[in-house]
Design a protein around this motif. Sequence first.
Motif, PDB file in Angstrom:
ATOM      1  N   GLN A 158       0.821  -1.205   0.000  1.00 36.86           N
ATOM      2  CA  GLN A 158       0.000   0.000   0.000  1.00 36.86           C
ATOM      3  C   GLN A 158       0.855   1.255   0.000  1.00 36.86           C
ATOM      4  O   GLN A 158       0.559   2.229  -0.695  1.00 36.86           O
ATOM      5  CB  GLN A 158      -0.898   0.026   1.244  1.00 36.86           C
ATOM      6  N   ASN A 159       1.912   1.239   0.813  1.00 33.79           N
ATOM      7  CA  ASN A 159       2.773   2.421   0.935  1.00 33.79           C
ATOM      8  C   ASN A 159       3.647   2.619  -0.298  1.00 33.79           C
ATOM      9  O   ASN A 159       3.867   3.756  -0.730  1.00 33.79           O
ATOM     10  CB  ASN A 159       3.637   2.291   2.189  1.00 33.79           C
ATOM     11  N   TRP A 160       4.129   1.550  -0.871  1.00 30.29           N
ATOM     12  CA  TRP A 160       4.987   1.668  -2.048  1.00 30.29           C
ATOM     13  C   TRP A 160       4.230   2.125  -3.278  1.00 30.29           C
ATOM     14  O   TRP A 160       4.786   2.828  -4.125  1.00 30.29           O
ATOM     15  CB  TRP A 160       5.668   0.324  -2.339  1.00 30.29           C
ATOM     16  N   HIS A 206      16.778  13.919  -1.046  1.00 31.09           N
ATOM     17  CA  HIS A 206      16.601  12.551  -1.543  1.00 31.09           C
ATOM     18  C   HIS A 206      15.441  11.810  -0.860  1.00 31.09           C
ATOM     19  O   HIS A 206      14.636  11.171  -1.553  1.00 31.09           O
ATOM     20  CB  HIS A 206      17.909  11.764  -1.395  1.00 31.09           C
ATOM     21  N   PRO A 207      15.315  11.834   0.476  1.00 27.67           N
ATOM     22  CA  PRO A 207      14.153  11.157   1.087  1.00 27.67           C
ATOM     23  C   PRO A 207      12.810  11.731   0.634  1.00 27.67           C
ATOM     24  O   PRO A 207      11.849  10.981   0.443  1.00 27.67           O
ATOM     25  CB  PRO A 207      14.364  11.375   2.598  1.00 27.67           C
ATOM     26  N   LYS A 230       7.722  11.049  -2.431  1.00 32.02           N
ATOM     27  CA  LYS A 230       6.791  11.764  -3.295  1.00 32.02           C
ATOM     28  C   LYS A 230       6.781  11.218  -4.719  1.00 32.02           C
ATOM     29  O   LYS A 230       5.709  11.084  -5.331  1.00 32.02           O
ATOM     30  CB  LYS A 230       7.130  13.260  -3.311  1.00 32.02           C
ATOM     31  N   ARG A 231       7.958  10.906  -5.258  1.00 33.51           N
ATOM     32  CA  ARG A 231       8.038  10.472  -6.654  1.00 33.51           C
ATOM     33  C   ARG A 231       8.042   8.954  -6.776  1.00 33.51           C
ATOM     34  O   ARG A 231       7.304   8.377  -7.565  1.00 33.51           O
ATOM     35  CB  ARG A 231       9.292  11.054  -7.321  1.00 33.51           C
ATOM     36  N   MET A 272       1.945  12.247  -2.947  1.00 31.22           N
ATOM     37  CA  MET A 272       1.880  13.670  -3.286  1.00 31.22           C
ATOM     38  C   MET A 272       0.854  14.420  -2.443  1.00 31.22           C
ATOM     39  O   MET A 272       0.935  15.637  -2.307  1.00 31.22           O
ATOM     40  CB  MET A 272       1.535  13.832  -4.769  1.00 31.22           C
ATOM     41  N   LYS A 273      -0.133  13.701  -1.895  1.00 24.43           N
ATOM     42  CA  LYS A 273      -1.173  14.325  -1.076  1.00 24.43           C
ATOM     43  C   LYS A 273      -1.419  13.476   0.167  1.00 24.43           C
ATOM     44  O   LYS A 273      -1.136  12.274   0.170  1.00 24.43           O
ATOM     45  CB  LYS A 273      -2.485  14.458  -1.858  1.00 24.43           C
TER      46      LYS A 273
END
Length: 318
Positions: free
Chosen positions: A69-71, A274-275, A280-281, A286-287
């Motif tokens: 889910q997190n990835w 970097h973190p 985010k990317r 992003m939200k």
Amino acid sequence: MPKQPAIPGLRDAMKKKVTRREQFLAEMDAVVPWGRLQALIEPRYPKVGPKGGRPPMPLETMLRIYFLQNWYALSDPMAEEALYDSDAMRRFAGIELGDERIPDETTILNFRHLLERHGLTEAIFAEVNAHLADKGITLRSGTLVDATIIDAPSSTKNQARARDPEMSSTKKGNDWYFGMKAHVGVDVDSGTVHSLEATTAKVHDSRVWDELLHGEEKSVWADKGYVSAEREAAFSKDGKVWGVMRKAPKGGKLDPIDDEINRIIAMVRAKVEHPFRVIKRQFGHMKTRYRGLAKNRAHLFTLFALGNLFLVRRRLLA
């Protein structure tokens, strides 16, 4: 006559290409300290099903789904659907379609709530960092301090017909943002996050400082938002390096020496981004995903723990 589908195991063996998703999941499977994290959660994990019903899913399976889910920035319903759709995700979670029951979105939701209720995402973050320290990756010689804004939905088209009351607006440059801030302390050697705090967006970066230092630093590095003569005097008296960007006096220009110092500080500080780039990317965060600061703070601890493992995965695999 339609062609008969291949046996799943045979189909996998005949594959000629390893996808990027499969490669990513194989790498993360190898670097996540599964035993340590399961031992952390196991005392809180239910041993029997609700009201004496069917037994709960294996802890490792639920933890693996939670990390998926997190990835991949998956909601609870999306996580359930992804397990039906993706062979790679099922294999990572240790589920065979047809042999094992795939947890539904409520089971996935309940596992996340269990972690939030007992402060286990913060414990996961600490355990991952302890694992990296044991591997000699984090040296704790210096800390990079910074913050990033994480947008929250500003729409009022929801059940409450209101924006999240725990989020707020802030101005950066000429633009306004609505959401929260993630404040981090980053190890200057490895680039991994060792300290984390979350606030509403309007809280100035400089107000979150002590929470981001571990106390053993020989140097600190930050942008102009953290300028403080009092902090500089207290930190520098023991011969430590105060790497906070120099600020020009009001109405004046920056001294050429300070300008050169800022250039050197900026080169060191680059690693702090970097973190943020990873969560985010790479992970698509992003939200904010939830309403309220506490839930989103808990989510950030997991994201940055997994981000740390991603950043140093090459060193761990080597």
